[in-house]
Each structure stands twice: as C-alpha cells, then as structure tokens.
Scaffold this active site. Sequence first.
Site, PDB file in Angstrom:
ATOM      1  N   ARG A 140      60.379  47.651  31.354  1.00 16.92           N
ATOM      2  CA  ARG A 140      58.988  47.386  31.163  1.00 16.92           C
ATOM      3  C   ARG A 140      58.508  48.372  31.684  1.00 16.92           C
ATOM      4  O   ARG A 140      58.591  49.146  32.713  1.00 16.92           O
ATOM      5  CB  ARG A 140      59.643  46.450  32.732  1.00 16.92           C
ATOM      6  CG  ARG A 140      60.153  44.828  32.240  1.00 16.92           C
ATOM      7  CD  ARG A 140      59.141  44.210  31.395  1.00 16.92           C
ATOM      8  NE  ARG A 140      59.470  43.140  30.898  1.00 16.92           N
ATOM      9  CZ  ARG A 140      58.629  42.302  30.399  1.00 16.92           C
ATOM     10  NH1 ARG A 140      57.705  42.457  30.240  1.00 16.92           N
ATOM     11  NH2 ARG A 140      59.618  40.295  29.923  1.00 16.92           N
ATOM     12  N   GLU A 184      57.843  44.387  21.142  1.00 18.07           N
ATOM     13  CA  GLU A 184      58.972  44.305  21.311  1.00 18.07           C
ATOM     14  C   GLU A 184      60.465  44.856  20.974  1.00 18.07           C
ATOM     15  O   GLU A 184      61.621  44.642  20.520  1.00 18.07           O
ATOM     16  CB  GLU A 184      59.418  42.649  21.329  1.00 18.07           C
ATOM     17  CG  GLU A 184      58.848  41.884  22.519  1.00 18.07           C
ATOM     18  CD  GLU A 184      58.834  40.451  21.862  1.00 18.07           C
ATOM     19  OE1 GLU A 184      58.030  39.497  23.283  1.00 18.07           O
ATOM     20  OE2 GLU A 184      58.421  39.976  21.061  1.00 18.07           O
ATOM     21  N   GLY A 242      48.943  34.698  44.806  1.00 16.63           N
ATOM     22  CA  GLY A 242      47.724  34.681  45.501  1.00 16.63           C
ATOM     23  C   GLY A 242      47.103  36.060  44.987  1.00 16.63           C
ATOM     24  O   GLY A 242      46.454  36.411  45.007  1.00 16.63           O
TER      25      GLY A 242
END
Length: 182
Positions: free
Chosen positions: A61, A139, A114
């Site tokens: 990530r 990927e 938010g």
Amino acid sequence: MDPIQRVASREVYRNNWMTVREDEIRRLDGSAGIYGVIDKPAYALVIAQDGDRFRLVEQFRYPLGERRWEFPQGTAPDLADVPPGELAARELREETGLRAGTMVTLGRLDVAAGMSSQRGWVFLATELTEGEPEREIEEQDMRSAWFTRADVEKMILTGEMTDAQSLAAWTQLMLAERYPIR
C-alpha cells in the site's frame, strides 16, 4: 433543510480512480466555509469463506509504505459505476481467482465520511471454486492465501491486519453470524 449547503464547487484534481473537489459551503447559521472532498466510485469488499478458512490478499500500500493483508476489495476502473454484486464477483475473481456459487450482502460501509463520498458494499462469498487471478497492473505484487478464523483474529489483534474496511467487514460478518436476519 440540510445543515450545510454547497454554494460553489471546483474540481482540483482527477485521475482514473478519483476526483478531488473543493466546495464553498454555507452553514445553518449563515457562516461560510470550505470542504475538500474526495469522490471515488462505490467499492465492493468480499469475505471469501470456505468452512473455517478465509481468503485474504496482501499487497504493498503505497501511501503507507507497507505491505498489508486485507479482504479482496476495489472499485471499477475509469470511475465506472458498476452494480455492487457484479463488482464483488469481479474483484474476487481478479484478486484471488475464486468464483462464488453464493454471494450474500452483509452490509454497507462509508470509507471516511468526513472527507470522502465513497461508500462500499460488503459481501460474503461461499461455495467457492478455484481459478487463476486476473489481476490489474496495479495488483502485480499481490499475494493471496487462506487463513483460519483464529489466524484472521490473531492478525487483527496483533496489528498485522489494519485495513479499516476489512476490520469493519469482519465485524459485520461476526454480527451476521451471531444475529442472523431472517
């Protein structure tokens, strides 16, 4: 009346996966402000279960700079709007090679309400058949493996599995098992 009204909006960034916009807003008391919003299409997350085993994927990530284990999940490319069940089957096939005979909706999740409009659907996939993954170029470093329920829970407790959507989906699964809705 909504507590916040959008007065104006401008797109500040776009790529094949997201847009970022800045909205001028007005609150109920009349005061002005701004909101930065990340718009992404809906995603699907799939908990693939075979008895006491669960299929996880691991990938690097980039924003975190770390490899992370999580449940297969994703959006359609090019900001496409794909029905949730179709997207879930696609993500499962792409990331793991699995095909599900049964796919049950467990619930919905809001990623980061938010700052993002993105919402996701969580599915439980069972009656699985193995196949070859059909991964996208992003990927190519992905791995996929089976883990027992105890292994998944240990990974959550030790911080080896920290993906917020995966943890929330696990909670939905646990609650669905405990309180089946008929």
